[in-house]
Design a protein around this motif. Structure first.
Motif, PDB file in Angstrom:
ATOM      1  N   MET A 105     -14.084  17.167  58.488  1.00 44.56           N
ATOM      2  CA  MET A 105     -15.362  17.281  57.785  1.00 44.56           C
ATOM      3  C   MET A 105     -15.919  15.909  57.434  1.00 44.56           C
ATOM      4  SD  MET A 105     -14.859  20.535  55.253  1.00 44.56           S
ATOM      5  CE  MET A 105     -13.331  19.961  54.539  1.00 44.56           C
ATOM      6  N   MET A 106     -15.020  14.965  57.129  1.00 45.49           N
ATOM      7  CA  MET A 106     -15.467  13.659  56.683  1.00 45.49           C
ATOM      8  C   MET A 106     -15.600  12.672  57.832  1.00 45.49           C
ATOM      9  SD  MET A 106     -15.866  14.432  53.649  1.00 45.49           S
ATOM     10  CE  MET A 106     -16.471  12.844  53.159  1.00 45.49           C
ATOM     11  N   GLY A 107     -15.362  13.154  59.076  1.00 38.32           N
ATOM     12  CA  GLY A 107     -15.606  12.283  60.209  1.00 38.32           C
ATOM     13  C   GLY A 107     -14.362  11.594  60.735  1.00 38.32           C
ATOM     14  N   ALA A 118     -20.746  16.048  61.216  1.00 44.58           N
ATOM     15  CA  ALA A 118     -20.420  17.179  60.340  1.00 44.58           C
ATOM     16  C   ALA A 118     -20.433  18.494  61.111  1.00 44.58           C
ATOM     17  CB  ALA A 118     -21.415  17.239  59.187  1.00 44.58           C
ATOM     18  N   ASP A 119     -19.528  19.398  60.714  1.00 49.48           N
ATOM     19  CA  ASP A 119     -19.540  20.756  61.266  1.00 49.48           C
ATOM     20  C   ASP A 119     -20.649  21.564  60.604  1.00 49.48           C
ATOM     21  OD1 ASP A 119     -17.347  20.136  62.827  1.00 49.48           O
ATOM     22  OD2 ASP A 119     -15.898  20.920  61.377  1.00 49.48           O
ATOM     23  N   THR A 143     -29.906  21.055  61.871  1.00 46.34           N
ATOM     24  CA  THR A 143     -28.855  20.137  62.261  1.00 46.34           C
ATOM     25  C   THR A 143     -29.383  18.708  62.287  1.00 46.34           C
ATOM     26  OG1 THR A 143     -27.179  19.687  63.951  1.00 46.34           O
ATOM     27  CG2 THR A 143     -29.349  20.409  64.738  1.00 46.34           C
ATOM     28  N   ARG A 185     -11.632   8.977  51.803  1.00 39.24           N
ATOM     29  CA  ARG A 185     -12.581   9.621  52.705  1.00 39.24           C
ATOM     30  C   ARG A 185     -13.412   8.573  53.436  1.00 39.24           C
ATOM     31  NH1 ARG A 185     -16.864  12.240  48.336  1.00 39.24           N
ATOM     32  NH2 ARG A 185     -17.465  10.294  47.330  1.00 39.24           N
ATOM     33  N   HIS A 191     -20.406   5.321  57.615  1.00 36.16           N
ATOM     34  CA  HIS A 191     -19.874   6.508  58.288  1.00 36.16           C
ATOM     35  C   HIS A 191     -18.607   6.204  59.079  1.00 36.16           C
ATOM     36  CE1 HIS A 191     -23.541   8.586  57.117  1.00 36.16           C
ATOM     37  NE2 HIS A 191     -24.230   7.577  57.621  1.00 36.16           N
ATOM     38  N   GLU A 237     -23.423  18.673  63.998  1.00 39.01           N
ATOM     39  CA  GLU A 237     -24.328  17.544  63.804  1.00 39.01           C
ATOM     40  C   GLU A 237     -23.868  16.311  64.570  1.00 39.01           C
ATOM     41  OE1 GLU A 237     -24.926  16.692  59.714  1.00 39.01           O
ATOM     42  OE2 GLU A 237     -26.003  18.556  59.296  1.00 39.01           O
ATOM     43  N   GLY A 239     -23.306  12.325  64.913  1.00 35.16           N
ATOM     44  CA  GLY A 239     -22.802  11.424  63.885  1.00 35.16           C
ATOM     45  C   GLY A 239     -23.275   9.999  64.009  1.00 35.16           C
ATOM     46  N   GLY A 246     -20.106  17.062  65.650  1.00 34.77           N
ATOM     47  CA  GLY A 246     -19.221  18.050  65.042  1.00 34.77           C
ATOM     48  C   GLY A 246     -19.278  19.376  65.788  1.00 34.77           C
TER      49      GLY A 246
END
Length: 378
Positions: A105-107, A118-119, A143, A185, A191, A237, A239, A246
């Motif tokens: 989730m956090m890449g 992100a999913d 998205t 995270r 990112h 999405e 990234g 994701g």
């Protein structure tokens, strides 16, 4: 060793329940089993404790994510099952566990694993007949796509020059204290890349992505059950530059049907019969989930609750050539609003039967015989 009941089952909710519906379910269950309303009932008291334990975990996003991934094992180890020691996950420690839970989730995760966008989670409602046959559904999602201006680099400068991220100092990760957890995270600024662009793109402001609505075609297979989750890799999405997109997770909700009820691969249909049809026997035409019809022979003397099986008329089983059955449940209907002549005929029928109803009505005769013996025995 005590067996833990699934928290979702305790609150009688699905695993995709929203936070609002979760709260409603908790209040309903808590009110039902509250000790003040069940004084002296130890079973209700234990149930009330289980309800509160389940809600305490599921209402918290991080605890719920841990529970969804590891079940009750995530909370064993000295804190009463309410956010405890995370024992049994090897020597990696708490940081590794959170990397596993939130890495995607956090890449991405520690150790150089690839970063991802992100999913996306979306729910699709389909009818029972659509679940039977399978269907292709168009789903509209909000998205993020690769920025069309900078092509994902995030830079207005064609050279895409970057500098060390001021937030994470090039590490690509940041740490934050959350309660008694130290959570690591992905850096929200760069990112996870450890670099930021010097001259951000005016369209995406340096992120390399832009918001957009898209329509995705989802192939829902025949035999899908309510609550099934379909993963569409790479449909989540974007990234940004060098980041894999994701995934899209489609949660399937199968609506109830006015005629059929489903239980796994089997289908049930309740067919009401007139009293005369059940007594004399008949042949009825019933619908089948595939849109066809079939005839079922009802023998004379059929009683309420009797079931007739139609082999192979149920749902197909996912990843199998097997198929379920269809069951016809009979309900004998007593007539209402009798005419004078109908009443006379029924009275004649009752008179004709005489005092001995054993042959015509063996179940009721046997019951009242037992009642008579019961009182005589007293």
């Amino acid at each position: 060793m005590s067996i833990k009941i699934d928290y979702y089952e305790i609150l009688e909710v699905s695993r995709t329940v929203s936070s609002g519906d979760l709260k409603k379910a908790y209040r309903k269950q808590a009110m039902r089993y509250h000790p003040d309303r069940n004084q002296g009932d130890e079973t209700a008291e234990q149930k009330f404790k289980e309800i509160n334990e389940a809600y305490d975990v599921l209402k918290d996003d991080q605890k719920r994510a841990a529970y969804d991934r590891y079940g009750h094992d995530a909370f064993e180890g000295g804190m009463g099952g309410m956010g405890g020691g995370f024992s049994g996950f090897g020597a990696g420690g708490l940081g590794d566990i959170f990397d596993q839970m939130f890495g995607d989730m956090m890449g991405g995760r520690r150790g150089g694993a690839r970063r991802t966008g992100a999913d996306i989670q979306v729910q699709v409602e389909i009818s029972l007949t659509e679940a039977y046959s399978g269907i292709n559904k168009d789903v509209e999602i909000q998205t993020r796509i690769t920025c069309e201006t900078c092509h994902g680099t995030g830079s207005a400068d064609p050279s895409g020059s970057t500098t060390t991220c001021a937030t994470c100092h090039g590490a690509g990760k940041v740490r934050a204290q959350q309660g008694f957890f130290l959570v690591e995270r992905m850096c929200p600024t760069c990112h996870g890349s450890g670099r930021t662009v010097q001259n951000p793109c005016k369209t995406c402001h340096g992120s390399g992505t832009e918001a957009k609505k898209e329509t995705i075609s989802v192939d829902i297979p025949a035999g899908v059950e309510d609550g099934t989750r379909i993963r569409m890799a790479g449909k989540g999405e974007a990234g940004g530059d060098g980041v894999q997109p994701g995934d899209l997770y489609v949660h399937v909700a199968v609506m109830s049907h006015e005629i059929f009820q489903r239980d796994g691969a089997n289908i049930y249909c309740r067919v009401p019969l007139r009293m005369t049809q059940a007594a004399l026997g008949t042949e009825v035409e019933v619908p089948v989930i595939d849109g066809t019809r079939t005839k079922v022979r009802i023998p004379s003397g059929t009683q309420t609750g009797e079931t007739f099986r139609l082999r192979g008329k149920g749902f197909s089983v996912l990843r199998s050539s097997a198929r379920g059955d269809m069951y016809i449940n009979v309900g004998v209907e007593t007539p209402h609003h009798l005419t004078k002549r109908q009443r006379e005929l029924l009275e004649e029928f009752e008179t004709e039967a005489g005092d001995d109803h054993t042959k015509a009505n063996p179940e009721s005769s046997g019951f009242f015989a037992k009642v008579r013996d019961f009182f005589e025995g007293r």
